[in-house]
Design a protein around this motif. Sequence first.
Motif, PDB file in Angstrom:
ATOM      1  N   TRP A 269       0.798  -1.225   0.000  1.00 31.73           N
ATOM      2  CA  TRP A 269       0.000   0.000   0.000  1.00 31.73           C
ATOM      3  C   TRP A 269       0.835   1.283   0.000  1.00 31.73           C
ATOM      4  CZ3 TRP A 269      -1.521  -4.021   3.499  1.00 31.73           C
ATOM      5  CH2 TRP A 269      -2.610  -4.764   3.029  1.00 31.73           C
ATOM      6  N   LEU A 270       1.920   1.311   0.719  1.00 33.86           N
ATOM      7  CA  LEU A 270       2.686   2.554   0.833  1.00 33.86           C
ATOM      8  C   LEU A 270       3.905   2.581  -0.088  1.00 33.86           C
ATOM      9  CD1 LEU A 270       2.538   2.938   4.719  1.00 33.86           C
ATOM     10  CD2 LEU A 270       1.141   4.110   2.999  1.00 33.86           C
ATOM     11  N   HIS A 271       4.244   1.447  -0.680  1.00 31.27           N
ATOM     12  CA  HIS A 271       5.347   1.350  -1.655  1.00 31.27           C
ATOM     13  C   HIS A 271       6.643   1.965  -1.110  1.00 31.27           C
ATOM     14  CE1 HIS A 271       2.345   0.023  -4.516  1.00 31.27           C
ATOM     15  NE2 HIS A 271       1.634   1.099  -4.275  1.00 31.27           N
ATOM     16  N   LEU A 272       6.988   1.583   0.098  1.00 30.77           N
ATOM     17  CA  LEU A 272       8.215   2.073   0.721  1.00 30.77           C
ATOM     18  C   LEU A 272       9.430   1.425   0.057  1.00 30.77           C
ATOM     19  CD1 LEU A 272       9.600   3.693   3.022  1.00 30.77           C
ATOM     20  CD2 LEU A 272       9.425   1.618   4.422  1.00 30.77           C
ATOM     21  N   GLU A 273      10.372   2.244  -0.358  1.00 37.76           N
ATOM     22  CA  GLU A 273      11.596   1.745  -0.963  1.00 37.76           C
ATOM     23  C   GLU A 273      12.805   2.209  -0.167  1.00 37.76           C
ATOM     24  OE1 GLU A 273      11.823   2.753  -5.084  1.00 37.76           O
ATOM     25  OE2 GLU A 273       9.962   1.709  -5.613  1.00 37.76           O
ATOM     26  N   ASN A 274      13.902   1.502  -0.343  1.00 37.54           N
ATOM     27  CA  ASN A 274      15.141   1.873   0.331  1.00 37.54           C
ATOM     28  C   ASN A 274      16.305   1.306  -0.456  1.00 37.54           C
ATOM     29  OD1 ASN A 274      16.890   2.909   2.314  1.00 37.54           O
ATOM     30  ND2 ASN A 274      15.501   2.313   3.972  1.00 37.54           N
ATOM     31  N   ASN A 275      17.517   1.547   0.020  1.00 39.22           N
ATOM     32  CA  ASN A 275      18.687   0.947  -0.609  1.00 39.22           C
ATOM     33  C   ASN A 275      19.265  -0.124   0.317  1.00 39.22           C
ATOM     34  OD1 ASN A 275      20.146   2.345   1.388  1.00 39.22           O
ATOM     35  ND2 ASN A 275      20.601   4.054   0.024  1.00 39.22           N
ATOM     36  N   ALA A 276      20.331  -0.761  -0.119  1.00 35.22           N
ATOM     37  CA  ALA A 276      20.886  -1.890   0.635  1.00 35.22           C
ATOM     38  C   ALA A 276      21.378  -1.481   2.013  1.00 35.22           C
ATOM     39  CB  ALA A 276      22.022  -2.529  -0.159  1.00 35.22           C
ATOM     40  N   ILE A 277      21.941  -0.286   2.130  1.00 37.85           N
ATOM     41  CA  ILE A 277      22.459   0.169   3.421  1.00 37.85           C
ATOM     42  C   ILE A 277      21.322   0.355   4.415  1.00 37.85           C
ATOM     43  CG2 ILE A 277      23.632   2.055   4.613  1.00 37.85           C
ATOM     44  CD1 ILE A 277      25.274   2.482   2.066  1.00 37.85           C
ATOM     45  N   GLY A 278      20.289   1.048   4.000  1.00 35.35           N
ATOM     46  CA  GLY A 278      19.142   1.264   4.875  1.00 35.35           C
ATOM     47  C   GLY A 278      18.409  -0.018   5.196  1.00 35.35           C
ATOM     48  N   ALA A 279      18.427  -0.973   4.258  1.00 36.43           N
ATOM     49  CA  ALA A 279      17.694  -2.226   4.435  1.00 36.43           C
ATOM     50  C   ALA A 279      18.141  -2.991   5.659  1.00 36.43           C
ATOM     51  CB  ALA A 279      17.847  -3.102   3.189  1.00 36.43           C
ATOM     52  N   GLY A 280      19.447  -3.000   5.922  1.00 33.72           N
ATOM     53  CA  GLY A 280      19.960  -3.812   7.017  1.00 33.72           C
ATOM     54  C   GLY A 280      20.185  -3.077   8.311  1.00 33.72           C
ATOM     55  N   MET A 281      19.876  -1.775   8.352  1.00 33.60           N
ATOM     56  CA  MET A 281      20.192  -0.981   9.539  1.00 33.60           C
ATOM     57  C   MET A 281      18.988  -0.680  10.418  1.00 33.60           C
ATOM     58  SD  MET A 281      23.462  -0.407   9.741  1.00 33.60           S
ATOM     59  CE  MET A 281      23.586   1.009  10.832  1.00 33.60           C
ATOM     60  N   GLY A 282      17.782  -0.756   9.862  1.00 32.60           N
ATOM     61  CA  GLY A 282      16.620  -0.408  10.667  1.00 32.60           C
ATOM     62  C   GLY A 282      16.714   1.021  11.166  1.00 32.60           C
ATOM     63  N   THR A 283      16.468   1.212  12.466  1.00 29.50           N
ATOM     64  CA  THR A 283      16.567   2.561  13.047  1.00 29.50           C
ATOM     65  C   THR A 283      17.922   2.799  13.695  1.00 29.50           C
ATOM     66  OG1 THR A 283      15.486   1.691  15.036  1.00 29.50           O
ATOM     67  CG2 THR A 283      14.085   2.835  13.436  1.00 29.50           C
ATOM     68  N   SER A 284      18.861   1.879  13.535  1.00 30.85           N
ATOM     69  CA  SER A 284      20.189   2.040  14.131  1.00 30.85           C
ATOM     70  C   SER A 284      20.857   3.299  13.598  1.00 30.85           C
ATOM     71  CB  SER A 284      21.062   0.825  13.807  1.00 30.85           C
ATOM     72  OG  SER A 284      22.346   0.974  14.361  1.00 30.85           O
ATOM     73  N   GLY A 285      21.133   4.226  14.486  1.00 28.84           N
ATOM     74  CA  GLY A 285      21.721   5.492  14.085  1.00 28.84           C
ATOM     75  C   GLY A 285      20.850   6.271  13.121  1.00 28.84           C
ATOM     76  N   LEU A 286      19.576   5.896  13.041  1.00 26.88           N
ATOM     77  CA  LEU A 286      18.613   6.508  12.111  1.00 26.88           C
ATOM     78  C   LEU A 286      19.039   6.340  10.651  1.00 26.88           C
ATOM     79  CD1 LEU A 286      17.749   9.823  14.013  1.00 26.88           C
ATOM     80  CD2 LEU A 286      16.572   7.618  14.118  1.00 26.88           C
ATOM     81  N   VAL A 287      19.883   5.324  10.401  1.00 24.72           N
ATOM     82  CA  VAL A 287      20.370   5.116   9.031  1.00 24.72           C
ATOM     83  C   VAL A 287      19.242   4.685   8.100  1.00 24.72           C
ATOM     84  CG1 VAL A 287      21.936   3.768   7.581  1.00 24.72           C
ATOM     85  CG2 VAL A 287      22.702   4.597   9.810  1.00 24.72           C
ATOM     86  N   GLY A 288      18.366   3.791   8.579  1.00 22.11           N
ATOM     87  CA  GLY A 288      17.257   3.331   7.739  1.00 22.11           C
ATOM     88  C   GLY A 288      16.399   4.473   7.220  1.00 22.11           C
ATOM     89  N   PRO A 289      15.905   5.341   8.104  1.00 23.60           N
ATOM     90  CA  PRO A 289      15.117   6.478   7.617  1.00 23.60           C
ATOM     91  C   PRO A 289      15.907   7.422   6.717  1.00 23.60           C
ATOM     92  CG  PRO A 289      14.758   6.139   9.964  1.00 23.60           C
ATOM     93  CD  PRO A 289      15.869   5.227   9.571  1.00 23.60           C
ATOM     94  N   ILE A 290      17.164   7.688   7.062  1.00 23.94           N
ATOM     95  CA  ILE A 290      17.991   8.589   6.246  1.00 23.94           C
ATOM     96  C   ILE A 290      18.157   8.031   4.839  1.00 23.94           C
ATOM     97  CG2 ILE A 290      20.312   9.539   5.946  1.00 23.94           C
ATOM     98  CD1 ILE A 290      20.491   9.768   8.991  1.00 23.94           C
ATOM     99  N   MET A 291      18.396   6.724   4.735  1.00 23.23           N
ATOM    100  CA  MET A 291      18.563   6.108   3.421  1.00 23.23           C
ATOM    101  C   MET A 291      17.242   6.038   2.652  1.00 23.23           C
ATOM    102  SD  MET A 291      21.756   5.553   2.972  1.00 23.23           S
ATOM    103  CE  MET A 291      21.942   7.126   3.841  1.00 23.23           C
ATOM    104  N   ALA A 292      16.131   5.967   3.384  1.00 23.28           N
ATOM    105  CA  ALA A 292      14.826   6.017   2.718  1.00 23.28           C
ATOM    106  C   ALA A 292      14.616   7.388   2.075  1.00 23.28           C
ATOM    107  CB  ALA A 292      13.706   5.718   3.716  1.00 23.28           C
ATOM    108  N   PHE A 293      15.014   8.440   2.795  1.00 20.60           N
ATOM    109  CA  PHE A 293      14.945   9.787   2.218  1.00 20.60           C
ATOM    110  C   PHE A 293      15.884   9.909   1.020  1.00 20.60           C
ATOM    111  CE2 PHE A 293      13.702  11.189   6.686  1.00 20.60           C
ATOM    112  CZ  PHE A 293      12.357  11.312   6.356  1.00 20.60           C
TER     113      PHE A 293
END
Length: 340
Positions: A269-293
């Motif tokens: 429904w929301l079609h959230l995409e990311n890259n490989a770095i964000g994929a494995g980091m989750g919210t660790s150091g906020l890397v997941g959200p940063i890579m989603a942006f």
Amino acid sequence: MKTFLNKKGVEPSFHNYFITALSFMALGLFASLIIGTIIQTLGSEVPILPEAFVEIGEFATLPIIYGGAIGVAVAHGLKAPPLVLYSALFAGSYAADIGGGPAGSFIAALVAVEIGKLISKETKLDIVVTPLVTILVGFFVASFIGPSIAALLEGFGSIINWATDLRPLLMGMIVAGLMGLALTAPISSVAIAVMLDLEGLAAGAATVGCAAQMIGFAASSYRENGISGVVSQGIGTSMLQIANVVRKPIILIPPTVAGVVLAPFATVWLHLENNAIGAGMGTSGLVGPIMAFETMGFSIELLIILSILLVLAPALISLFISEWLRKKGLIKPDDMKLDA
């Protein structure tokens, strides 16, 4: 032979090669490719920051840089003697530079380090022989094995990406569940994601699964660990719970269910995409959200989606399930208590 290997600190095992070495590989990645990508993203997205941030980030993400970091990190993790450790930089750098990527760097460094340790201090010309052998082994492994293994892993990752695009509901749930478990286990989820080159919806599902583990454990264990536990697990890593997981595996249920339940919202429904770095980091150091942006572009709508999918929803779902399990007596006080 066994006595000689033990003397040299060479202990072939799944734990040494796929847990210890892979975890140190992830540290090498974070100290180069991941932090470089974050710096580059901040430099391009935050107007007040100097343009030098982009230049710094671009340099840190060069294959020859992150490959060298992986080589040294793997050598350090395997307790290589100094000459082997320094020479491992070549193995990692060369493998990445010729197209082997992070996987090629990991394999080349791993083999070069173990052979280098066998040679170390065995001759009176150690200062020449040890780096010579380590570098030559790194070169041959990188040339003939690294790119093939990297291509194999990337091909498998492409199948996962393709399957998730084709069947986003089912595959999203599977990817989220498995990657989330990898993040909490003593295995590097970011190393796996980068080597598989996860992207698109698959990476988005993985991000949700990893975030659910971290935020889920943070919320579920709040009564035991307080605010410090929320920060250390929610922004640090849920791997802090691994000792408790071994003692009481049932505590994995709340965050894992949260990730599996939320994955379809991300993929279908929301079609959230990311890259490989964000994929494995989750919210660790906020890397997941940063890579989603970085992947989808910054917007208030995406900020709201990430806040709900990666923080609010997994916290509520995990807390609800864990409280139910506590009432049933399946989770007891201090089952999720972190060591001081």
